[in-house]
Design an enzyme around this catalytic site. Sequence first.
Site, PDB file in Angstrom:
ATOM      1  N   HIS A  93       0.458   6.536   2.152  1.00  0.00           N
ATOM      2  CA  HIS A  93       1.788   6.692   1.562  1.00  0.00           C
ATOM      3  C   HIS A  93       1.984   5.793   0.345  1.00  0.00           C
ATOM      4  O   HIS A  93       1.515   4.672   0.297  1.00  0.00           O
ATOM      5  CB  HIS A  93       2.892   6.462   2.603  1.00  0.00           C
ATOM      6  CG  HIS A  93       2.794   5.177   3.353  1.00  0.00           C
ATOM      7  ND1 HIS A  93       3.401   4.980   4.565  1.00  0.00           N
ATOM      8  CD2 HIS A  93       2.161   4.008   3.079  1.00  0.00           C
ATOM      9  CE1 HIS A  93       3.171   3.765   4.992  1.00  0.00           C
ATOM     10  NE2 HIS A  93       2.426   3.155   4.104  1.00  0.00           N
ATOM     11  N   ASN A  94       2.682   6.348  -0.651  1.00  0.00           N
ATOM     12  CA  ASN A  94       3.043   5.637  -1.878  1.00  0.00           C
ATOM     13  C   ASN A  94       1.854   5.265  -2.759  1.00  0.00           C
ATOM     14  O   ASN A  94       1.984   4.452  -3.672  1.00  0.00           O
ATOM     15  CB  ASN A  94       3.873   4.383  -1.584  1.00  0.00           C
ATOM     16  CG  ASN A  94       5.257   4.715  -1.072  1.00  0.00           C
ATOM     17  OD1 ASN A  94       5.468   4.794   0.144  1.00  0.00           O
ATOM     18  ND2 ASN A  94       6.195   4.921  -1.974  1.00  0.00           N
TER      19      ASN A  94
END
Length: 342
Positions: free
Chosen positions: A234-235
Amino acid sequence: MKVSDIAGALGLKLKGPDREISGVNTLEAAGPEEISFLANPKYIPMLAGTRAAAVIVSEEYAGQVETALISANPYFDFGRTLHLFARPQGSFSGISDMAYIHPEAEIGGGCTIYPHVYIGARARIGEGTTLFPGCYVGEDCAVGENCLLYPNVTLMAATTVGDDCVLHSGVVLGADGFGFARTEYGIQKIPQIGRVHVGNDVEIGANTAIDRAVLGVTTIGDGTKMDNLVQVGHNVTIGNDCLIVAQVGISGSTHVGDRVTMAGQVGVAGHLTIGDDVTVGPKSGIARSIEPGKTMGGQPAVERDVYMRTLTVMPKLPDMYKRLRKLEKELEALKGESGRDS
């Protein structure tokens, strides 16, 4: 198709007699109606024995074959030739009655939607895009023009994909990131409410997973190519024109610059910055940020020259250890003799 037709399509110079071409093959296996190529000098000896009707070669080797297409980049132009002979993907066209398309979804002109495709509310599919059976496009997703989604590709809610992308079977974009907190009550899930964005001209290999952001966006830049079985946390932000080979894992919130190459089974820790034009060798472990232009390898990864010296020394370690133990024993013996003499 004749060699001259291929030369015209690719903008290459034809040397030698024109011939009929019905297919593409390697130098070793090519028949008298097939075209081949030479990109690696170690295969030069095969030019003398190849049965290929024509060979795509650089100018310096063009004199070694009767019919040649002269290229500054034979491997690239061979790839362009393959496009001329590639078989159509599937025989179905149009939009199947057995696909589920939400009334609020938008489907562009010239799309092919196979049976058993699901397209959710407010999703948008660009012109000329093909979705094979089993594809799932969640609500508020957007897929650009001329994309190819092979069977069983999953786009979770709000995922966006640019134009001219290829997503191979089993790709999952937008699953929850691995976000959990240890508490006195046990391990608690941290909701992942961001999304995934994939740029233009991106290819993603089979069974690759790119997780949605906790907040914000997990991003894959234009022109990046990813192999099978890659995990992107994520991210993460991956820049433009990167090459990510099979079984690479990139942990959350790491930024990867443009034109980065990661060989197979590279592991990258979270919250790092990998600069532009970095190359990382296979099975390397990245535990710290890397400056632009570096070539790295090893576990943990170090600069290439240090890594290569380490590889040179490692096979010698058992013998060096034996010699060291022998020297230690001799030194202890000398100390003992010195003590008795005093």
